[in-house]
Design a protein around this motif. Sequence first.
Motif, PDB file in Angstrom:
ATOM      1  N   LEU A 117       0.821  -0.740   0.248  1.00 38.01           N
ATOM      2  CA  LEU A 117       0.097  -0.004   0.131  1.00 38.01           C
ATOM      3  C   LEU A 117       1.359   1.568  -0.083  1.00 38.01           C
ATOM      4  CD1 LEU A 117      -2.239  -0.730   2.458  1.00 38.01           C
ATOM      5  CD2 LEU A 117      -2.667  -1.362   0.013  1.00 38.01           C
ATOM      6  N   ARG A 118       0.354   2.750  -0.634  1.00 38.34           N
ATOM      7  CA  ARG A 118       1.235   3.541  -1.122  1.00 38.34           C
ATOM      8  C   ARG A 118       0.592   5.041  -0.478  1.00 38.34           C
ATOM      9  NH1 ARG A 118       4.103   4.211  -6.244  1.00 38.34           N
ATOM     10  NH2 ARG A 118       5.305   1.452  -7.214  1.00 38.34           N
ATOM     11  N   GLN A 119       1.486   5.689   0.759  1.00 37.48           N
ATOM     12  CA  GLN A 119       0.600   7.067   1.707  1.00 37.48           C
ATOM     13  C   GLN A 119       0.501   7.516   0.707  1.00 37.48           C
ATOM     14  OE1 GLN A 119      -0.630   6.505   4.088  1.00 37.48           O
ATOM     15  NE2 GLN A 119       0.821   5.195   5.319  1.00 37.48           N
ATOM     16  N   ASP A 120      -0.661   8.415   0.351  1.00 35.22           N
ATOM     17  CA  ASP A 120      -1.246   9.903  -0.495  1.00 35.22           C
ATOM     18  C   ASP A 120      -2.157  10.276   0.597  1.00 35.22           C
ATOM     19  OD1 ASP A 120       0.797   9.537  -2.467  1.00 35.22           O
ATOM     20  OD2 ASP A 120      -0.611   8.962  -3.855  1.00 35.22           O
ATOM     21  N   ASP A 121      -1.586  11.443   1.101  1.00 38.04           N
ATOM     22  CA  ASP A 121      -2.708  12.618   1.541  1.00 38.04           C
ATOM     23  C   ASP A 121      -2.865  11.475   2.563  1.00 38.04           C
ATOM     24  OD1 ASP A 121      -3.060  14.100  -1.944  1.00 38.04           O
ATOM     25  OD2 ASP A 121      -1.187  14.647  -0.565  1.00 38.04           O
ATOM     26  N   ASP A 122      -3.098  11.154   3.373  1.00 37.33           N
ATOM     27  CA  ASP A 122      -2.978  10.219   4.415  1.00 37.33           C
ATOM     28  C   ASP A 122      -3.791   9.081   4.015  1.00 37.33           C
ATOM     29  OD1 ASP A 122      -2.860  13.160   6.749  1.00 37.33           O
ATOM     30  OD2 ASP A 122      -1.708  11.613   6.559  1.00 37.33           O
ATOM     31  N   HIS A 123      -4.107   8.328   2.615  1.00 40.32           N
ATOM     32  CA  HIS A 123      -4.796   7.877   2.191  1.00 40.32           C
ATOM     33  C   HIS A 123      -4.259   6.711   2.026  1.00 40.32           C
ATOM     34  CE1 HIS A 123      -7.603  11.504   2.306  1.00 40.32           C
ATOM     35  NE2 HIS A 123      -8.763   9.985   1.898  1.00 40.32           N
ATOM     36  N   ASP A 124      -4.481   5.566   2.134  1.00 43.54           N
ATOM     37  CA  ASP A 124      -3.987   4.168   1.633  1.00 43.54           C
ATOM     38  C   ASP A 124      -4.882   4.220   0.532  1.00 43.54           C
ATOM     39  OD1 ASP A 124      -2.481   3.831   4.392  1.00 43.54           O
ATOM     40  OD2 ASP A 124      -3.778   2.726   5.261  1.00 43.54           O
ATOM     41  N   ARG A 125      -3.793   3.475  -0.335  1.00 41.65           N
ATOM     42  CA  ARG A 125      -4.512   3.025  -1.489  1.00 41.65           C
ATOM     43  C   ARG A 125      -3.688   2.307  -2.626  1.00 41.65           C
ATOM     44  NH1 ARG A 125      -3.184   6.252  -6.260  1.00 41.65           N
ATOM     45  NH2 ARG A 125      -1.425   7.169  -6.283  1.00 41.65           N
ATOM     46  N   ILE A 126      -4.163   1.116  -3.442  1.00 34.99           N
ATOM     47  CA  ILE A 126      -3.704   0.323  -3.855  1.00 34.99           C
ATOM     48  C   ILE A 126      -3.522   1.077  -5.557  1.00 34.99           C
ATOM     49  CG2 ILE A 126      -5.290  -1.183  -4.400  1.00 34.99           C
ATOM     50  CD1 ILE A 126      -3.905  -3.761  -4.150  1.00 34.99           C
ATOM     51  N   THR A 127      -2.034   1.017  -6.185  1.00 35.06           N
ATOM     52  CA  THR A 127      -2.419   1.092  -7.313  1.00 35.06           C
ATOM     53  C   THR A 127      -2.415  -0.181  -8.557  1.00 35.06           C
ATOM     54  OG1 THR A 127       0.559   0.493  -7.813  1.00 35.06           O
ATOM     55  CG2 THR A 127      -0.258   2.742  -6.844  1.00 35.06           C
ATOM     56  N   HIS A 128      -2.168   0.824  -9.310  1.00 33.95           N
ATOM     57  CA  HIS A 128      -3.165   0.110 -10.811  1.00 33.95           C
ATOM     58  C   HIS A 128      -1.939  -1.580 -11.139  1.00 33.95           C
ATOM     59  CE1 HIS A 128      -6.701   1.962 -12.048  1.00 33.95           C
ATOM     60  NE2 HIS A 128      -5.928   3.392 -12.208  1.00 33.95           N
ATOM     61  N   MET A 129      -0.745  -0.885 -10.917  1.00 35.10           N
ATOM     62  CA  MET A 129       0.379  -2.197 -11.091  1.00 35.10           C
ATOM     63  C   MET A 129       0.596  -3.187  -9.858  1.00 35.10           C
ATOM     64  SD  MET A 129       1.501  -0.730 -13.880  1.00 35.10           S
ATOM     65  CE  MET A 129       3.694  -2.016 -13.843  1.00 35.10           C
ATOM     66  N   ASP A 130       0.280  -2.671  -8.374  1.00 29.59           N
ATOM     67  CA  ASP A 130      -0.341  -3.573  -7.578  1.00 29.59           C
ATOM     68  C   ASP A 130      -1.642  -4.287  -7.814  1.00 29.59           C
ATOM     69  OD1 ASP A 130       1.476  -1.817  -6.080  1.00 29.59           O
ATOM     70  OD2 ASP A 130       0.858  -0.752  -5.113  1.00 29.59           O
ATOM     71  N   ILE A 131      -2.581  -4.214  -8.288  1.00 32.12           N
ATOM     72  CA  ILE A 131      -3.613  -4.748  -8.724  1.00 32.12           C
ATOM     73  C   ILE A 131      -2.886  -5.787  -9.884  1.00 32.12           C
ATOM     74  CG2 ILE A 131      -5.543  -4.599  -9.925  1.00 32.12           C
ATOM     75  CD1 ILE A 131      -6.413  -2.437  -8.503  1.00 32.12           C
ATOM     76  N   LEU A 132      -2.687  -5.470 -11.159  1.00 32.43           N
ATOM     77  CA  LEU A 132      -2.134  -6.093 -12.098  1.00 32.43           C
ATOM     78  C   LEU A 132      -0.737  -7.360 -11.915  1.00 32.43           C
ATOM     79  CD1 LEU A 132      -1.678  -3.403 -15.357  1.00 32.43           C
ATOM     80  CD2 LEU A 132      -3.028  -5.696 -14.693  1.00 32.43           C
ATOM     81  N   ASN A 133      -0.233  -6.635 -10.437  1.00 36.72           N
ATOM     82  CA  ASN A 133       1.138  -7.886 -10.103  1.00 36.72           C
ATOM     83  C   ASN A 133       0.222  -8.648  -9.690  1.00 36.72           C
ATOM     84  OD1 ASN A 133       3.337  -6.236 -11.509  1.00 36.72           O
ATOM     85  ND2 ASN A 133       3.913  -5.213  -9.130  1.00 36.72           N
ATOM     86  N   LEU A 134      -0.869  -8.178  -8.493  1.00 38.97           N
ATOM     87  CA  LEU A 134      -1.375  -9.792  -7.676  1.00 38.97           C
ATOM     88  C   LEU A 134      -2.157 -10.678  -8.894  1.00 38.97           C
ATOM     89  CD1 LEU A 134      -3.186  -7.564  -5.030  1.00 38.97           C
ATOM     90  CD2 LEU A 134      -1.800  -9.203  -4.462  1.00 38.97           C
ATOM     91  N   LEU A 135      -3.081 -10.464  -9.947  1.00 45.03           N
ATOM     92  CA  LEU A 135      -3.654 -10.993 -10.912  1.00 45.03           C
ATOM     93  C   LEU A 135      -2.297 -11.685 -11.494  1.00 45.03           C
ATOM     94  CD1 LEU A 135      -5.943 -11.289 -12.335  1.00 45.03           C
ATOM     95  CD2 LEU A 135      -5.309  -9.409 -13.868  1.00 45.03           C
ATOM     96  N   ARG A 136      -0.673 -11.440 -11.730  1.00 50.39           N
ATOM     97  CA  ARG A 136      -0.115 -12.145 -12.261  1.00 50.39           C
ATOM     98  C   ARG A 136      -0.137 -13.540 -11.219  1.00 50.39           C
ATOM     99  NH1 ARG A 136       2.579  -7.215 -14.317  1.00 50.39           N
ATOM    100  NH2 ARG A 136       2.356  -6.832 -16.669  1.00 50.39           N
ATOM    101  N   GLU A 137       0.108 -13.028  -9.926  1.00 48.16           N
ATOM    102  CA  GLU A 137       0.721 -13.905  -9.189  1.00 48.16           C
ATOM    103  C   GLU A 137      -0.033 -15.230  -9.393  1.00 48.16           C
ATOM    104  OE1 GLU A 137       1.617 -13.559  -4.602  1.00 48.16           O
ATOM    105  OE2 GLU A 137       1.834 -12.146  -5.531  1.00 48.16           O
ATOM    106  N   ASP A 138      -1.545 -15.080  -8.866  1.00 49.94           N
ATOM    107  CA  ASP A 138      -2.918 -15.064  -8.761  1.00 49.94           C
ATOM    108  C   ASP A 138      -2.547 -16.320 -10.017  1.00 49.94           C
ATOM    109  OD1 ASP A 138      -3.517 -14.571  -6.814  1.00 49.94           O
ATOM    110  OD2 ASP A 138      -4.928 -12.859  -7.229  1.00 49.94           O
ATOM    111  N   ILE A 139      -2.288 -16.041 -11.441  1.00 51.73           N
ATOM    112  CA  ILE A 139      -2.415 -17.026 -12.735  1.00 51.73           C
ATOM    113  C   ILE A 139      -1.326 -17.792 -12.542  1.00 51.73           C
ATOM    114  CG2 ILE A 139      -1.879 -16.496 -15.007  1.00 51.73           C
ATOM    115  CD1 ILE A 139      -3.829 -14.086 -15.293  1.00 51.73           C
ATOM    116  N   ARG A 140      -0.123 -17.292 -11.893  1.00 56.37           N
ATOM    117  CA  ARG A 140       0.941 -17.891 -11.833  1.00 56.37           C
ATOM    118  C   ARG A 140       0.461 -19.561 -11.088  1.00 56.37           C
ATOM    119  NH1 ARG A 140       4.130 -12.905 -11.447  1.00 56.37           N
ATOM    120  NH2 ARG A 140       4.895 -13.020 -13.554  1.00 56.37           N
ATOM    121  N   GLU A 141       0.327 -19.295  -9.969  1.00 58.19           N
ATOM    122  CA  GLU A 141       0.425 -19.392  -8.039  1.00 58.19           C
ATOM    123  C   GLU A 141      -1.567 -21.118  -9.444  1.00 58.19           C
ATOM    124  OE1 GLU A 141      -1.349 -17.650  -5.259  1.00 58.19           O
ATOM    125  OE2 GLU A 141       0.477 -17.067  -4.469  1.00 58.19           O
TER     126      GLU A 141
END
Length: 120
Positions: A4-28
């Motif tokens: 998670l990245r910190q921006d203006d006191d809000h935790d958010r996940i980036t598009h790249m993080d989502i793509l990386n999670l998707l790739r990891e799920d596909i590999r598994e």
Amino acid sequence: MATLRQDDDHDRITHMDILNLLREDIREGFARQHEVFNARFDAFDSKIDAVDSKVDAVDSKVDAVDSKIERHFAEHAAQASESKTGRRWLIGIAIGVGIAAAGLVGQYLSVIIQALQSSP
């Protein structure tokens, strides 16, 4: 997992993080499917080995019976040349051996068919 990245006191996940999670799920997922396939293939291979060993056992029994039949025919062929009734005996023996051989094949054929049908 994605960080998670910190921006203006809000935790958010980036598009790249989502793509990386998707790739990891596909590999598994592919890795799990590969493991399941290998396990099923190994189970099928072991059943084939079991059927092969049963066929080998039946084959050796048939060979033993065949040698006994040949020896028996040789004895009766010698007797048949000495008498006319020997020919009748040879014909009777040949018919009996044919029926016995068909019975043996029929008996072990069902075992082989059942083993092949029980594979996944």
